[in-house]
Scaffold this active site. Structure first.
Site, PDB file in Angstrom:
ATOM      1  N   HIS A  54      45.184  49.094  42.112  1.00 19.76           N
ATOM      2  CA  HIS A  54      44.998  49.251  40.663  1.00 19.76           C
ATOM      3  C   HIS A  54      43.519  49.080  40.315  1.00 19.76           C
ATOM      4  O   HIS A  54      42.720  48.779  41.187  1.00 19.76           O
ATOM      5  CB  HIS A  54      45.898  48.297  39.873  1.00 19.76           C
ATOM      6  N   HIS A  56      41.683  47.016  38.422  1.00 18.94           N
ATOM      7  CA  HIS A  56      40.978  45.776  38.053  1.00 18.94           C
ATOM      8  C   HIS A  56      39.766  45.528  38.950  1.00 18.94           C
ATOM      9  O   HIS A  56      39.788  45.827  40.139  1.00 18.94           O
ATOM     10  CB  HIS A  56      41.932  44.575  38.110  1.00 18.94           C
ATOM     11  N   ASP A  58      38.458  43.025  40.371  1.00 21.28           N
ATOM     12  CA  ASP A  58      38.569  42.246  41.608  1.00 21.28           C
ATOM     13  C   ASP A  58      39.334  43.001  42.707  1.00 21.28           C
ATOM     14  O   ASP A  58      39.619  42.441  43.768  1.00 21.28           O
ATOM     15  CB  ASP A  58      39.206  40.870  41.340  1.00 21.28           C
ATOM     16  N   HIS A  59      39.632  44.278  42.462  1.00 17.48           N
ATOM     17  CA  HIS A  59      40.286  45.112  43.486  1.00 17.48           C
ATOM     18  C   HIS A  59      39.472  46.355  43.845  1.00 17.48           C
ATOM     19  O   HIS A  59      39.682  46.945  44.900  1.00 17.48           O
ATOM     20  CB  HIS A  59      41.704  45.498  43.036  1.00 17.48           C
ATOM     21  N   HIS A 112      51.896  45.036  35.790  1.00 12.90           N
ATOM     22  CA  HIS A 112      50.591  44.345  35.752  1.00 12.90           C
ATOM     23  C   HIS A 112      49.576  45.265  35.069  1.00 12.90           C
ATOM     24  O   HIS A 112      48.875  44.869  34.141  1.00 12.90           O
ATOM     25  CB  HIS A 112      50.184  43.997  37.179  1.00 12.90           C
ATOM     26  N   ASP A 131      48.604  43.208  42.821  1.00 13.58           N
ATOM     27  CA  ASP A 131      48.924  42.109  41.908  1.00 13.58           C
ATOM     28  C   ASP A 131      50.309  42.275  41.295  1.00 13.58           C
ATOM     29  O   ASP A 131      50.560  41.821  40.172  1.00 13.58           O
ATOM     30  CB  ASP A 131      47.874  42.018  40.790  1.00 13.58           C
ATOM     31  N   HIS A 169      46.167  38.265  46.180  1.00 15.00           N
ATOM     32  CA  HIS A 169      45.563  36.938  45.957  1.00 15.00           C
ATOM     33  C   HIS A 169      46.252  35.834  46.758  1.00 15.00           C
ATOM     34  O   HIS A 169      47.449  35.926  47.053  1.00 15.00           O
ATOM     35  CB  HIS A 169      45.664  36.542  44.474  1.00 15.00           C
TER      36      HIS A 169
END
Ligand code: ZN
Ligand code: FE
Length: 239
Positions: A54, A56, A58-59, A112, A131, A169
Site C-alpha cells: 500500500h 503509506h 513507511d512502506h 487499512h 498492514d 510491523h
C-alpha cells in the site's frame, strides 16, 4: 526461494525474496533504501522488483532511491497508481503476477487503505500482508470500512493453515496483550506469548507467524461476525 527480513525505521519490516539460483530478488515494502542497499551490496544480489502492499510512507519510502540505483520495477495496485512513487507495473485483484522465478497471486484486501493488496506466493505458501493482518492483530482502519477489513482478514483466513504470514510491523507483543485481555482462557495464546517473549528478548523477529496460530490466537480472526469484529477494532484503538 529465501526470505530475508530487513528491519527498517522504528518497527517496520521489509522483506527480500531471493531466488538463490539466479541471485535475483524482490523487496516487499522498503520503508527506506539504506538497509536494503546494505544487504544487496554485501550479498551481491540483483534487486529486480519492488512489491508494495500500500501507499503509506513507511512502506514505499525507499522506492525512489532503490529504483534509481538498481533500475528495478515498482509493482502495486492499479488504483494506487497515483500514490505509489515510481510505480511501473499495475496489478488487479486475483491476478497472478509472474516474472523470472517469482509467482504470486494478488489479493485486494481494503480496509487499512482502499488500495491495499497482499502478495501470496502460493507455491511457497507465504503471504505478505502489509498492514492488514499482523501477528495477533489487524491494521487500523484508515480509509476503508469495518466490513471491508473484516472481509479482507477473512480472505486470508481461508488460505492453507500452514501458510507463513509476513506482515509490515513488529507489533506482536503489544497485540498479544490485547488478545490476552479479551481471551484470557486461551491456552494456545498463552503458549504463543511465551515463544514471542523469548524471541523479543533475543532481539529476533516474531515474524513470520503461521496462519494456524493466528486462527487459534488472533482475536480479530476469531471474531464470529462483523459486529463483534467492529467492537474489537474500536476497543483496540483505545487500548
Ligand atoms: Zn500503513
Ligand atoms: Fe505501516
Amino acid at each position: 526461494m529465501k526470505i530475508e527480513i530487513i528491519k527498517c525505521l522504528k518497527d517496520n519490516y521489509a522483506y527480500l525474496i531471493i531466488d538463490e539460483i539466479k541471485r535475483n530478488a524482490c523487496v516487499v515494502d522498503p520503508s527506506e533504501a539504506k538497509p536494503i542497499i546494505n544487504y544487496i551490496e554485501k550479498n551481491k544480489i540483483n534487486l529486480k522488483y519492488i512489491l508494495n502492499t500500500h501507499h503509506h510512507y513507511d512502506h514505499v519510502g525507499g522506492n525512489v532511491e532503490l529504483k534509481k540505483k538498481y533500475a528495478c520495477n515498482v509493482i502495486g495496485f492499479i488504483e494506487d497508481k497515483d500514490r505509489i512513487p515510481e510505480i511501473d507495473i499495475l496489478l488487479k485483484d486475483n491476478q497472478i503476477w509472474k516474472e523470472d522465478n517469482f509467482e504470486a497471486k494478488i489479493y485486494h484486501i481494503p480496509g487499512h487503505t482502499t488500495g491495499h493488496i497482499a502478495y501470496h506466493f502460493f507455491k511457497e505458501k507465504k503471504i505478505f500482508t502489509g498492514d492488514t493482518l499482523f501477528s495477533l492483530g489487524c491494521g487500523k482502519i484508515f480509509e476503508g470500512t469495518y466490513e471491508q477489513m473484516f472481509n479482507s482478514i477473512n480472505k486470508i483466513k481461508e488460505l492453507p493453515e500452514e501458510t507463513e504470514i509476513y506482515c509490515g510491523h513488529e507489533y506482536t507483543l503489544q497485540n498479544s496483550n490485547f488478545c490476552l485481555a479479551n481471551d484470557s482462557e486461551n491456552l494456545k495464546l498463552k503458549e504463543k506469548i511465551v515463544k514471542i517473549k523469548k524471541k523479543i528478548k533475543n532481539d529476533l523477529p516474531t515474524i513470520p507467524t503461521i496462519l494456524k496460530d493466528e486462527i487459534e490466537c488472533n482475536i480479530f480472526l476469531k471474531a464470529k461476525d462483523l459486529i463483534s469484529f467492529s467492537k474489537l477494532r474500536d476497543l483496540k484503538d483505545n487500548f
